[in-house]
Design a protein around this motif. Structure first.
Motif, PDB file in Angstrom:
ATOM      1  N   THR A 209     -19.274  62.719  24.012  1.00  0.00           N
ATOM      2  CA  THR A 209     -19.981  63.205  25.211  1.00  0.00           C
ATOM      3  C   THR A 209     -19.363  62.394  26.357  1.00  0.00           C
ATOM      4  OG1 THR A 209     -22.041  63.471  24.053  1.00  0.00           O
ATOM      5  CG2 THR A 209     -22.081  63.448  26.364  1.00  0.00           C
ATOM      6  N   ALA A 210     -19.038  61.283  26.317  1.00  0.00           N
ATOM      7  CA  ALA A 210     -18.244  60.540  27.493  1.00  0.00           C
ATOM      8  C   ALA A 210     -16.922  61.100  27.641  1.00  0.00           C
ATOM      9  CB  ALA A 210     -18.319  58.983  27.157  1.00  0.00           C
ATOM     10  N   ALA A 211     -16.253  61.105  26.556  1.00  0.00           N
ATOM     11  CA  ALA A 211     -14.858  61.951  26.848  1.00  0.00           C
ATOM     12  C   ALA A 211     -14.694  63.185  27.386  1.00  0.00           C
ATOM     13  CB  ALA A 211     -14.156  61.734  25.236  1.00  0.00           C
ATOM     14  N   LEU A 212     -15.821  63.646  26.996  1.00  0.00           N
ATOM     15  CA  LEU A 212     -15.677  65.256  27.505  1.00  0.00           C
ATOM     16  C   LEU A 212     -16.407  65.630  28.738  1.00  0.00           C
ATOM     17  CD1 LEU A 212     -17.675  67.196  24.275  1.00  0.00           C
ATOM     18  CD2 LEU A 212     -15.155  67.201  25.341  1.00  0.00           C
ATOM     19  N   SER A 213     -17.289  64.597  29.362  1.00  0.00           N
ATOM     20  CA  SER A 213     -17.697  64.532  30.619  1.00  0.00           C
ATOM     21  C   SER A 213     -17.054  63.716  31.689  1.00  0.00           C
ATOM     22  CB  SER A 213     -19.238  63.951  30.713  1.00  0.00           C
ATOM     23  OG  SER A 213     -19.294  62.588  30.004  1.00  0.00           O
ATOM     24  N   ILE A 214     -16.133  62.925  31.290  1.00  0.00           N
ATOM     25  CA  ILE A 214     -15.462  62.184  32.132  1.00  0.00           C
ATOM     26  C   ILE A 214     -13.887  62.307  31.945  1.00  0.00           C
ATOM     27  CG2 ILE A 214     -14.788  59.443  32.860  1.00  0.00           C
ATOM     28  CD1 ILE A 214     -17.236  58.660  31.719  1.00  0.00           C
ATOM     29  N   ASP A 215     -13.351  62.911  33.102  1.00  0.00           N
ATOM     30  CA  ASP A 215     -11.838  63.481  33.114  1.00  0.00           C
ATOM     31  C   ASP A 215     -11.062  62.333  33.339  1.00  0.00           C
ATOM     32  OD1 ASP A 215      -9.844  64.982  33.233  1.00  0.00           O
ATOM     33  OD2 ASP A 215     -10.062  66.037  35.071  1.00  0.00           O
ATOM     34  N   ASP A 216     -10.866  61.214  32.527  1.00  0.00           N
ATOM     35  CA  ASP A 216      -9.970  60.119  32.602  1.00  0.00           C
ATOM     36  C   ASP A 216      -9.245  60.010  31.352  1.00  0.00           C
ATOM     37  OD1 ASP A 216      -8.879  58.044  33.981  1.00  0.00           O
ATOM     38  OD2 ASP A 216     -10.233  56.634  32.726  1.00  0.00           O
ATOM     39  N   PRO A 217      -7.961  59.883  31.378  1.00  0.00           N
ATOM     40  CA  PRO A 217      -7.207  59.752  30.127  1.00  0.00           C
ATOM     41  C   PRO A 217      -7.548  58.569  29.349  1.00  0.00           C
ATOM     42  CG  PRO A 217      -5.882  60.878  31.736  1.00  0.00           C
ATOM     43  CD  PRO A 217      -7.131  60.348  32.536  1.00  0.00           C
ATOM     44  N   GLU A 218      -7.530  57.199  30.119  1.00  0.00           N
ATOM     45  CA  GLU A 218      -7.791  56.004  29.438  1.00  0.00           C
ATOM     46  C   GLU A 218      -9.251  55.987  28.909  1.00  0.00           C
ATOM     47  OE1 GLU A 218      -6.756  52.449  28.097  1.00  0.00           O
ATOM     48  OE2 GLU A 218      -5.615  53.887  29.026  1.00  0.00           O
ATOM     49  N   THR A 219     -10.078  56.385  29.588  1.00  0.00           N
ATOM     50  CA  THR A 219     -11.412  56.686  28.995  1.00  0.00           C
ATOM     51  C   THR A 219     -11.644  57.219  27.764  1.00  0.00           C
ATOM     52  OG1 THR A 219     -12.346  56.251  31.054  1.00  0.00           O
ATOM     53  CG2 THR A 219     -14.017  57.203  29.404  1.00  0.00           C
ATOM     54  N   SER A 220     -10.797  58.704  27.762  1.00  0.00           N
ATOM     55  CA  SER A 220     -10.742  59.259  26.649  1.00  0.00           C
ATOM     56  C   SER A 220     -10.241  58.714  25.449  1.00  0.00           C
ATOM     57  CB  SER A 220     -10.129  60.845  27.007  1.00  0.00           C
ATOM     58  OG  SER A 220     -10.706  61.527  27.841  1.00  0.00           O
ATOM     59  N   ARG A 221      -9.199  58.078  25.701  1.00  0.00           N
ATOM     60  CA  ARG A 221      -8.529  57.310  24.834  1.00  0.00           C
ATOM     61  C   ARG A 221      -9.309  56.177  23.988  1.00  0.00           C
ATOM     62  NH1 ARG A 221      -3.243  56.332  23.120  1.00  0.00           N
ATOM     63  NH2 ARG A 221      -2.321  58.090  24.535  1.00  0.00           N
ATOM     64  N   ARG A 222      -9.953  55.544  24.864  1.00  0.00           N
ATOM     65  CA  ARG A 222     -10.971  54.268  24.251  1.00  0.00           C
ATOM     66  C   ARG A 222     -11.975  54.981  23.470  1.00  0.00           C
ATOM     67  NH1 ARG A 222     -10.478  52.183  29.520  1.00  0.00           N
ATOM     68  NH2 ARG A 222     -12.488  52.801  30.178  1.00  0.00           N
ATOM     69  N   ALA A 223     -12.359  56.232  24.032  1.00  0.00           N
ATOM     70  CA  ALA A 223     -13.556  56.758  23.219  1.00  0.00           C
ATOM     71  C   ALA A 223     -13.176  57.518  22.000  1.00  0.00           C
ATOM     72  CB  ALA A 223     -14.043  58.090  24.152  1.00  0.00           C
ATOM     73  N   LEU A 224     -11.773  57.926  21.865  1.00  0.00           N
ATOM     74  CA  LEU A 224     -11.245  58.447  20.983  1.00  0.00           C
ATOM     75  C   LEU A 224     -10.968  57.356  19.891  1.00  0.00           C
ATOM     76  CD1 LEU A 224      -8.689  61.269  21.953  1.00  0.00           C
ATOM     77  CD2 LEU A 224     -10.780  61.612  20.978  1.00  0.00           C
ATOM     78  N   GLY A 225     -10.640  56.027  20.090  1.00  0.00           N
ATOM     79  CA  GLY A 225     -10.425  55.018  19.334  1.00  0.00           C
ATOM     80  C   GLY A 225     -11.776  54.787  18.734  1.00  0.00           C
ATOM     81  N   VAL A 226     -12.807  54.739  19.386  1.00  0.00           N
ATOM     82  CA  VAL A 226     -14.174  54.282  19.015  1.00  0.00           C
ATOM     83  C   VAL A 226     -14.605  55.357  17.913  1.00  0.00           C
ATOM     84  CG1 VAL A 226     -16.656  53.916  19.425  1.00  0.00           C
ATOM     85  CG2 VAL A 226     -14.773  52.952  20.881  1.00  0.00           C
ATOM     86  N   ILE A 227     -14.409  56.381  18.347  1.00  0.00           N
ATOM     87  CA  ILE A 227     -14.661  57.692  17.338  1.00  0.00           C
ATOM     88  C   ILE A 227     -13.978  57.589  15.871  1.00  0.00           C
ATOM     89  CG2 ILE A 227     -14.565  60.151  17.141  1.00  0.00           C
ATOM     90  CD1 ILE A 227     -15.095  60.406  20.093  1.00  0.00           C
ATOM     91  N   ARG A 228     -12.583  57.395  16.145  1.00  0.00           N
ATOM     92  CA  ARG A 228     -11.968  57.341  14.899  1.00  0.00           C
ATOM     93  C   ARG A 228     -12.443  55.804  13.863  1.00  0.00           C
ATOM     94  NH1 ARG A 228      -8.069  54.601  12.381  1.00  0.00           N
ATOM     95  NH2 ARG A 228      -6.754  55.840  11.362  1.00  0.00           N
ATOM     96  N   GLU A 229     -12.558  54.794  14.820  1.00  0.00           N
ATOM     97  CA  GLU A 229     -13.279  53.500  14.006  1.00  0.00           C
ATOM     98  C   GLU A 229     -14.346  54.085  13.275  1.00  0.00           C
ATOM     99  OE1 GLU A 229     -14.194  48.988  14.832  1.00  0.00           O
ATOM    100  OE2 GLU A 229     -13.575  50.351  16.425  1.00  0.00           O
ATOM    101  N   ASN A 230     -15.389  54.497  13.928  1.00  0.00           N
ATOM    102  CA  ASN A 230     -16.640  54.856  13.505  1.00  0.00           C
ATOM    103  C   ASN A 230     -16.754  55.871  12.528  1.00  0.00           C
ATOM    104  OD1 ASN A 230     -19.428  53.313  14.785  1.00  0.00           O
ATOM    105  ND2 ASN A 230     -17.735  53.740  16.414  1.00  0.00           N
ATOM    106  N   SER A 231     -15.656  56.792  12.540  1.00  0.00           N
ATOM    107  CA  SER A 231     -15.533  57.930  11.423  1.00  0.00           C
ATOM    108  C   SER A 231     -15.055  57.060  10.207  1.00  0.00           C
ATOM    109  CB  SER A 231     -14.402  58.911  11.875  1.00  0.00           C
ATOM    110  OG  SER A 231     -15.203  59.559  13.219  1.00  0.00           O
ATOM    111  N   VAL A 232     -13.955  56.085  10.266  1.00  0.00           N
ATOM    112  CA  VAL A 232     -13.580  55.683   9.197  1.00  0.00           C
ATOM    113  C   VAL A 232     -14.424  54.873   8.349  1.00  0.00           C
ATOM    114  CG1 VAL A 232     -11.827  54.031   8.187  1.00  0.00           C
ATOM    115  CG2 VAL A 232     -11.146  55.682   9.969  1.00  0.00           C
TER     116      VAL A 232
END
Length: 399
Positions: A209-232
Motif C-alpha cells: 500500500t505504501a509503495a502504491l501511495s508514495i511516488d518515490d523510487p527509493e521508498t518503493s524499492r525498500r517496500a519491495l524488499g520488505v515484501i520479498r523478504e516476508n513472501s520468502v
C-alpha cells in the motif's frame, strides 16, 4: 392389540407339525400307554389338539400357553396318550422360560425341579419298586430339562444383547472422540496457519500500500524488499506447516517448532517491517540465565503469542515503542507485549479478531491466563497490553 397377539410364523409351523405328527401316530395306533380310564383312541386327540393350539401362543402369551398346556398334559395321562403331546409340552415349557417375564424365568426351573423330586419320591414310596425312579426321570425330562434349557438360552441372549449395546456405546463414544479430535485438529491448524502467515501478509499488505501511495523510487524499492523478504519467509512457514501435516510420510520429518530462542530474530524482523510505521520493537528478557528448559508446547505458545502481538501492533499500533517482555516467577512464564494505543498515519491492514481468539485458545489449552486490552502506562499515555501467564511444567499443562 390384535396385531400384538398374532402368532409368529415359527409358532404356526410348530403347531401344524405337532398336530400332523400326533395324527400320524394316532393313525398308526402308536400310543404311550394303555389301560387308562378313557381308553377310546380318539379321546387322545383332544389333549393333542389343545396342546397344538397352545403352541400358537408360546411366544405371544407364554404364561397362558403353559397353564393350558399343563392341563392338556395331565388330561393326556388319562387317555391312551400321544408322544406328540408330550413333546409339544416340552417346547411350551421351554418357551415359557425363554419368552416369559424375568420372574417366570427365575421361578419355573425351581418349580419344575421341586415337581421332579416330589414325583420321584412319591412314586417310589407308592410303588416301592426301583422302576418307579423312571417316572421321576421322565418327569424331569419333560419339565425341568426344558426349563433349564430356556434359562441357558435366555442368559446367552441377554449377554449377547448387553455386548451389542456395549459395542454400540463404544462405537458412539469413538465417533464422538473422532469428531472432537477432528474439530481440535482443525482449530490447531487454523491457529498455526493464521499465526505463521498473518504476520508476513500484514507486512506485505502495508508495504505494498505504501509503495502504491508514495511516488518515490527509493521508498518503493525498500517496500519491495520488505515484501520479498516476508513472501520468502511466509513460504518457508507454509512449507513447515505442510511438513507437519505430512509427518511420517516419505518426505521426512518436518522442521522443529519455533522456540523462545528465536524471539530475537522475530523482533528484528518486526523492526524491519514496522520501520515505515514509526514503530520500534525491543525485547526485554528478565529470565535467569541458565534456567530450566521449557516444554515444547509452552515455548511454541509463548512464541506465537509474541508473534501475533507484533502482527497486531504492525496493523493497528500508533507510532512509538513496542516492548516484548519475558519473565519467569516460580512455575509461571510471563509474556507481555505493549504498544501505543491510538490512531496512526499511513497505511494499515484490516484485522479479523482471529489472532486474539487463537491466543486465548493456546493459553486455555495450557491451563494459563491471558489479558488483552487498552490501559494506562506509567507516563500517562494509553497503551495496548497483551499479558499471558503460562505454566512452565508439562505436568501442569496436562492437568
Amino acid at each position: 392389540m390384535l396385531t400384538s397377539i398374532r402368532p409368529h410364523r415359527d409358532d404356526v409351523l410348530l403347531a401344524v407339525c405337532g398336530l400332523l405328527g400326533g395324527l400320524l401316530l394316532w393313525r398308526l395306533g402308536l400310543h404311550t400307554q394303555g389301560g387308562r380310564p378313557f381308553s377310546a383312541p380318539w379321546i387322545a386327540l383332544i389333549p393333542l389338539t389343545v396342546m397344538a393350539a397352545m403352541e400358537l401362543l408360546r411366544r405371544s402369551a407364554p404364561r397362558t400357553a403353559l397353564a393350558f398346556g399343563a392341563l392338556a398334559l395331565i388330561a393326556d395321562q388319562f387317555t391312551r396318550g400321544s408322544l406328540a403331546t408330550v413333546l409339544m409340552f416340552t417346547d411350551v415349557m421351554y418357551a415359557a422360560v425363554l419368552y416369559g417375564t424375568p420372574a417366570a424365568a427365575r421361578r419355573l426351573p425351581v418349580a419344575t425341579l421341586l415337581v421332579t423330586v416330589a414325583s420321584t419320591i412319591g412314586f417310589l414310596a407308592w410303588f416301592r419298586r426301583p422302576e418307579a425312579l423312571l417316572i421321576g426321570v421322565v418327569t424331569g425330562l419333560v419339565t425341568f430339562v426344558p426349563a433349564i434349557t430356556g434359562v441357558s438360552v435366555r442368559n446367552h441372549r441377554a449377554a449377547a444383547e448387553a455386548a451389542r449395546l456395549a459395542a454400540d456405546q463404544t462405537a458412539r463414544l469413538a465417533e464422538l472422540d473422532r469428531t472432537q479430535a477432528v474439530v481440535a485438529e482443525r482449530a490447531r491448524m487454523a491457529r498455526e496457519l493464521h499465526d505463521m502467515v498473518a504476520n508476513h501478509l500484514s507486512a506485505v499488505a502495508i508495504h505494498s500500500t505504501a509503495a502504491l501511495s508514495i511516488d518515490d523510487p527509493e521508498t518503493s524499492r525498500r517496500a519491495l524488499g520488505v515484501i520479498r523478504e516476508n513472501s520468502v519467509e511466509g513460504l518457508a512457514e507454509m512449507r513447515r506447516l505442510i511438513g507437519l501435516l505430512r509427518e511420517g510420510g516419505e518426505g521426512g520429518a518436518p522442521a522443529a517448532a519455533p522456540t523462545l530462542a528465536a524471539l530475537d530474530a522475530l523482533v528484528e524482523q518486526a523492526n524491519t517491517n514496522a520501520a515505515s510505521s514509526g514503530l520500534t520493537c525491543t525485547l526485554e528478557d528478565t529470565r535467569a540465565t541458565g534456567s530450566d528448559p521449557l516444554p515444547t508446547p509452552v515455548e511454541l505458545a509463548a512464541y506465537r503469542i509474541v508473534q501475533e502481538s507484533l502482527t497486531n501492533a504492525l496493523k493497528h499500533a500508533a507510532p512509538g515503542p513496542v516492548v516484548v517482555r519475558l519473565g519467569r516467577t516460580g512455575e509461571l512464564l510471563t509474556v507481555e507485549v505493549t504498544s501505543v494505543f491510538g490512531e496512526r498515519p499511513g497505511p494499515t491492514a484490516p484485522g479479523s479478531g482471529a489472532g486474539l481468539v487463537g491466543m486465548r485458545e493456546r493459553v486455555a489449552l495450557l491451563g494459563g491466563t491471558i489479558e488483552a486490552g487498552p490501559g494506562p502506562a506509567a507516563d500517562g499515555t494509553r497503551i495496548w497490553r497483551v499479558r499471558a501467564e503460562l505454566p512452565v511444567w508439562e505436568r501442569k499443562v496436562r492437568e
